[in-house]
Design a protein around this motif. Sequence first.
Motif, short mmCIF file in Angstrom:
data_model
loop_
_atom_site.label_atom_id
_atom_site.label_comp_id
_atom_site.label_asym_id
_atom_site.label_seq_id
_atom_site.Cartn_x
_atom_site.Cartn_y
_atom_site.Cartn_z
N UNK A 27 0.80 -1.22 0.00
CA UNK A 27 0.00 0.00 0.00
C UNK A 27 0.84 1.27 0.00
N UNK A 28 2.15 1.15 0.09
CA UNK A 28 3.01 2.34 0.12
C UNK A 28 2.81 3.23 -1.10
N UNK A 29 2.70 2.66 -2.30
CA UNK A 29 2.48 3.53 -3.46
C UNK A 29 1.19 4.35 -3.33
N UNK A 30 0.17 3.77 -2.68
CA UNK A 30 -1.09 4.50 -2.48
C UNK A 30 -0.84 5.68 -1.54
N UNK A 31 -0.03 5.48 -0.50
CA UNK A 31 0.31 6.58 0.40
C UNK A 31 0.96 7.73 -0.35
N UNK A 32 1.87 7.38 -1.25
CA UNK A 32 2.56 8.40 -2.04
C UNK A 32 1.57 9.08 -2.98
N UNK A 33 0.74 8.28 -3.65
CA UNK A 33 -0.23 8.83 -4.60
C UNK A 33 -1.18 9.81 -3.91
N UNK A 34 -1.57 9.49 -2.68
CA UNK A 34 -2.49 10.36 -1.93
C UNK A 34 -1.77 11.52 -1.25
N UNK A 35 -0.44 11.56 -1.41
CA UNK A 35 0.39 12.59 -0.80
C UNK A 35 0.30 12.58 0.73
N UNK A 36 0.08 11.39 1.28
CA UNK A 36 0.01 11.24 2.73
C UNK A 36 1.32 11.62 3.40
N UNK A 37 2.42 11.35 2.71
CA UNK A 37 3.73 11.66 3.28
C UNK A 37 3.87 13.16 3.53
N UNK A 38 3.26 13.98 2.68
CA UNK A 38 3.35 15.43 2.88
C UNK A 38 2.61 15.84 4.15
N UNK A 39 1.44 15.26 4.37
CA UNK A 39 0.68 15.56 5.59
C UNK A 39 1.45 15.08 6.82
N UNK A 40 2.02 13.89 6.71
CA UNK A 40 2.76 13.34 7.86
C UNK A 40 3.98 14.18 8.16
N UNK A 41 4.69 14.62 7.13
CA UNK A 41 5.85 15.48 7.35
C UNK A 41 5.43 16.78 8.04
N UNK A 42 4.31 17.33 7.66
CA UNK A 42 3.82 18.54 8.29
C UNK A 42 3.51 18.32 9.77
N UNK A 43 3.05 17.11 10.09
CA UNK A 43 2.72 16.81 11.48
C UNK A 43 3.95 16.66 12.36
N UNK A 44 5.12 16.49 11.76
CA UNK A 44 6.34 16.43 12.57
C UNK A 44 6.55 17.72 13.35
N UNK A 45 6.05 18.82 12.82
CA UNK A 45 6.20 20.12 13.48
C UNK A 45 4.99 20.49 14.33
N UNK A 46 4.12 19.53 14.60
CA UNK A 46 2.91 19.80 15.38
C UNK A 46 3.30 20.29 16.77
N UNK A 47 2.52 21.22 17.30
CA UNK A 47 2.84 21.78 18.62
C UNK A 47 2.74 20.74 19.74
N UNK A 48 1.98 19.69 19.52
CA UNK A 48 1.90 18.59 20.48
C UNK A 48 3.00 17.59 20.12
N UNK A 49 4.03 17.52 20.95
CA UNK A 49 5.17 16.66 20.62
C UNK A 49 4.79 15.19 20.56
N UNK A 50 3.71 14.81 21.20
CA UNK A 50 3.26 13.42 21.12
C UNK A 50 2.83 13.07 19.70
N UNK A 51 2.25 14.03 19.01
CA UNK A 51 1.83 13.82 17.63
C UNK A 51 3.08 13.64 16.76
N UNK A 52 4.05 14.52 16.91
CA UNK A 52 5.31 14.39 16.16
C UNK A 52 5.98 13.07 16.43
N UNK A 53 5.98 12.64 17.70
CA UNK A 53 6.56 11.34 18.06
C UNK A 53 5.82 10.18 17.42
#
Length: 93
Positions: A27-53
């Motif tokens: 399913x990894x190609x589907x993640x890339x196709x849906x641009x999920x990685x971009x959303x996940x990368x954005x969440x790395x900077x979330x103000x709640x460090x538990x979300x980034x973790x």
Amino acid sequence: PGKWIDSEVALDEALSSLHVLGSSPSLYPVLIELKSHESLLGLLAHENVDIGGAVLTLFTELLEGSGDPVEQRFVEGLFVFLLFLLFHVCSFS
């Protein structure tokens, strides 16, 4: 405050539900196709460090792979791509 907590809990639950993908590399190609990685990368900077973790843990699981050589090449490519995106996200922040 209650709405904020509810949205944080919902986000954490959504991230937790993605952990099943660690055992479904097909399913990894589907993640890339849906641009999920971009959303996940954005969440790395979330103000709640538990979300980034939680995102880091998810990336770790996704990058482990099963040992299949073809799958491993895809996982390595995904890792390089994520590093590239992370570099660009950080350089524009």
